[in-house]
Design a protein around this motif. Sequence first.
Motif, PDB file in Angstrom:
ATOM      1  N   GLY A  35       6.548   8.203 -23.366  1.00 25.41           N
ATOM      2  CA  GLY A  35       5.132   8.232 -23.649  1.00 25.41           C
ATOM      3  C   GLY A  35       4.778   8.941 -24.943  1.00 25.41           C
ATOM      4  N   ILE A  36       5.699   9.742 -25.481  1.00 21.93           N
ATOM      5  CA  ILE A  36       5.425  10.486 -26.711  1.00 21.93           C
ATOM      6  C   ILE A  36       5.150   9.563 -27.898  1.00 21.93           C
ATOM      7  N   LEU A  40       1.738   9.670 -30.288  1.00 23.55           N
ATOM      8  CA  LEU A  40       1.769   9.938 -31.717  1.00 23.55           C
ATOM      9  C   LEU A  40       1.058   8.849 -32.506  1.00 23.55           C
ATOM     10  N   VAL A  41       1.270   7.602 -32.109  1.00 25.26           N
ATOM     11  CA  VAL A  41       0.624   6.489 -32.796  1.00 25.26           C
ATOM     12  C   VAL A  41      -0.870   6.476 -32.487  1.00 25.26           C
ATOM     13  N   TYR A  42      -1.217   6.751 -31.261  1.00 22.05           N
ATOM     14  CA  TYR A  42      -2.623   6.718 -30.850  1.00 22.05           C
ATOM     15  C   TYR A  42      -3.427   7.827 -31.526  1.00 22.05           C
ATOM     16  N   LEU A  43      -2.841   9.020 -31.636  1.00 17.75           N
ATOM     17  CA  LEU A  43      -3.560  10.148 -32.224  1.00 17.75           C
ATOM     18  C   LEU A  43      -3.656  10.034 -33.750  1.00 17.75           C
ATOM     19  N   ASN A  44      -2.693   9.388 -34.370  1.00 15.85           N
ATOM     20  CA  ASN A  44      -2.700   9.267 -35.830  1.00 15.85           C
ATOM     21  C   ASN A  44      -3.413   8.008 -36.296  1.00 15.85           C
ATOM     22  N   GLY A  45      -3.784   7.122 -35.397  1.00 19.22           N
ATOM     23  CA  GLY A  45      -4.355   5.849 -35.788  1.00 19.22           C
ATOM     24  C   GLY A  45      -5.786   5.844 -35.902  1.00 19.22           C
TER      25      GLY A  45
END
Length: 45
Positions: A35-36, A40-45
């Motif tokens: 899930g990491i 990471l992609v969701y928070l940086n996108g």
Amino acid sequence: MNAPAVTRSEKTPFWSALFTDRRIAPALGLGFTSGIPFLLVYLNG
């Protein structure tokens, strides 16, 4: 001929199995690490 043994199958609570069952820790570890990348992609996108 012997009669089959009757065993009581009581369900163990998840929190108790978390500390007693050796299969839970790797499953939780793999689930956490899978899930990491999504986070990471969701928070940086």
